[in-house]
Every structure is written in structure tokens, then in C-alpha cells.
Design a protein around this motif. Structure first.
Motif, short mmCIF file in Angstrom:
data_model
loop_
_atom_site.label_atom_id
_atom_site.label_comp_id
_atom_site.label_asym_id
_atom_site.label_seq_id
_atom_site.Cartn_x
_atom_site.Cartn_y
_atom_site.Cartn_z
N GLU A 171 -53.98 38.21 -27.01
CA GLU A 171 -54.34 37.98 -25.61
C GLU A 171 -53.85 36.61 -25.14
OE1 GLU A 171 -58.63 37.62 -24.34
OE2 GLU A 171 -58.15 39.64 -23.60
N ARG A 172 -54.00 35.58 -25.99
CA ARG A 172 -53.52 34.24 -25.66
C ARG A 172 -52.00 34.22 -25.51
NH1 ARG A 172 -53.24 30.32 -30.27
NH2 ARG A 172 -51.28 31.41 -30.38
N ASP A 173 -51.31 34.89 -26.45
CA ASP A 173 -49.85 34.94 -26.38
C ASP A 173 -49.38 35.66 -25.12
OD1 ASP A 173 -49.69 33.57 -28.75
OD2 ASP A 173 -49.12 35.31 -29.98
N THR A 174 -50.07 36.72 -24.74
CA THR A 174 -49.73 37.45 -23.52
C THR A 174 -49.88 36.54 -22.30
OG1 THR A 174 -50.43 39.54 -24.52
CG2 THR A 174 -50.29 39.48 -22.12
N ALA A 175 -50.95 35.77 -22.26
CA ALA A 175 -51.15 34.83 -21.15
C ALA A 175 -50.06 33.76 -21.14
CB ALA A 175 -52.53 34.18 -21.26
N ASP A 176 -49.67 33.27 -22.33
CA ASP A 176 -48.59 32.28 -22.42
C ASP A 176 -47.27 32.87 -21.95
OD1 ASP A 176 -50.34 30.38 -23.38
OD2 ASP A 176 -49.72 30.58 -25.48
N ILE A 177 -47.00 34.11 -22.32
CA ILE A 177 -45.76 34.78 -21.89
C ILE A 177 -45.73 34.92 -20.38
CG2 ILE A 177 -44.54 37.01 -21.91
CD1 ILE A 177 -45.48 37.25 -24.88
N ASP A 178 -46.85 35.33 -19.77
CA ASP A 178 -46.93 35.46 -18.32
C ASP A 178 -46.72 34.11 -17.64
OD1 ASP A 178 -47.42 38.15 -18.65
OD2 ASP A 178 -49.58 37.99 -18.30
N PHE A 179 -47.36 33.07 -18.19
CA PHE A 179 -47.20 31.72 -17.63
C PHE A 179 -45.74 31.28 -17.68
CE2 PHE A 179 -46.73 27.18 -18.53
CZ PHE A 179 -47.25 26.64 -17.36
N LEU A 180 -45.11 31.47 -18.85
CA LEU A 180 -43.72 31.03 -19.02
C LEU A 180 -42.76 31.85 -18.15
CD1 LEU A 180 -43.70 30.40 -22.87
CD2 LEU A 180 -43.62 28.68 -21.05
N THR A 181 -43.04 33.13 -17.99
CA THR A 181 -42.21 33.97 -17.11
C THR A 181 -42.24 33.43 -15.69
OG1 THR A 181 -42.59 35.91 -18.50
CG2 THR A 181 -41.86 36.31 -16.23
N ASN A 182 -43.45 33.10 -15.21
CA ASN A 182 -43.57 32.54 -13.86
C ASN A 182 -42.92 31.17 -13.77
OD1 ASN A 182 -44.93 34.75 -12.78
ND2 ASN A 182 -46.92 33.97 -13.40
#
Length: 159
Positions: A47-58
Motif C-alpha cells: 500500500e505504501r509503495d502504491t502511494a509512492d508510485i502515484d506520488f512519483l507519477t504525478n
């Protein structure tokens, strides 16, 4: 003990007939609790990695837009500077920090209306690609296709 070892222990205990039912229940509860806690931790990491991926994508999108802005600004400023120097009728300008010399480069080819370009300037490009839908269907139906195979694709959904 890793998760696979925990699963193996659970399977071994369930298969044994010589264990008291209460001891069996307690042992299974303990092993399952340990497994569930580890799985819960893994789900948290995912879940944390998914949030980090979304943040980095943005962030990548924002930085790309910012880069595009600065490139456009640089091009506009260079064009403006060149026009000012050309308008002054001089070949170069020496400032306190720079020597500014407008130069002629190869002209740009601008296509204002692609439909009006004669066929002699058109190039036919042939692109060969794999029909993955047909390939999947044939493989799924048991057909053997050299150079391709189906790979299991299982994932766990975290709610």
C-alpha cells in the motif's frame, strides 16, 4: 520463520493424527496469527509503495510540464534577443558578461497542412506487430505457438 515455512508447518500439523484437538487448535491459531501478521505487514508495504508510485507519477508529470515551460520560455527569449540584435543592424553585441552573435542555422521545415503535401513527398511505412488477442486466444485453446507461451498472472487484491 518465513511465510512458506509457516504454511508448511500448518499443513504438517493438520496432517498429524497424534495431536490433542485443543493443542492442534492452539498451535494452528498461533501459526495463523503469525502468518496473518506478516501478511498484514506485506499488505502495508504494498500500500505504501502504491502511494509512492502515484506520488512519483504525478511529480514526473509536474516536472515534465515545468521543463516544457522553461524550454518554451528559453526559445521565446532567444528568438526575441535575435530579433532585437537583427533590428539594431549589428553583427554582434558585447555586454558586460556575454558576446551575443546571431547565427543562421538550417531552416526548419514546417508542415502547415499535411493534406496538401503532394504524394511524391509521402513515405509509406510498413509496421509489423503481433496480434496479441489472436495469439492469446490460440494459446488459451491449447495451440502451440513457437516463441510464445501463457504465464500465470495471479495477484492478491488488498482492500
Amino acid at each position: 520463520m518465513n511465510l512458506f515455512e509457516i504454511n508448511d508447518s500448518i499443513k504438517q500439523i493438520v496432517d498429524r493424527d497424534d495431536i490433542d484437538p485443543q493443542a492442534l487448535k492452539d498451535t494452528l491459531d498461533t501459526l495463523e496469527l503469525t502468518r496473518d501478521e506478516k501478511l498484514d505487514g506485506l499488505a502495508g508495504l504494498i500500500e505504501r509503495d502504491t502511494a509512492d508510485i502515484d506520488f512519483l507519477t504525478n511529480k514526473i508529470k509536474q516536472l515534465t510540464e515545468q521543463k516544457r515551460h522553461y524550454e518554451k520560455q528559453k526559445d521565446n527569449l532567444l528568438k526575441y534577443m535575435t530579433e532585437v540584435i537583427d533590428n539594431a543592424g549589428v553583427k554582434q553585441v558585447q555586454t558586460k558578461h556575454y558576446i551575443l552573435k546571431p547565427r543562421n542555422y538550417r531552416q526548419k521545415t514546417i508542415i502547415s497542412d499535411e493534406q496538401k503535401i503532394p504524394t511524391e513527398y509521402r513515405v509509406k511505412k510498413e509496421v509489423i506487430s503481433i496480434n496479441k488477442v489472436k495469439l492469446y486466444t490460440d494459446l488459451k485453446n491449447g495451440l502451440s505457438v513457437p516463441g510464445a507461451y501463457l504465464e500465470p498472472n495471479r495477484k492478491t487484491i488488498i482492500n
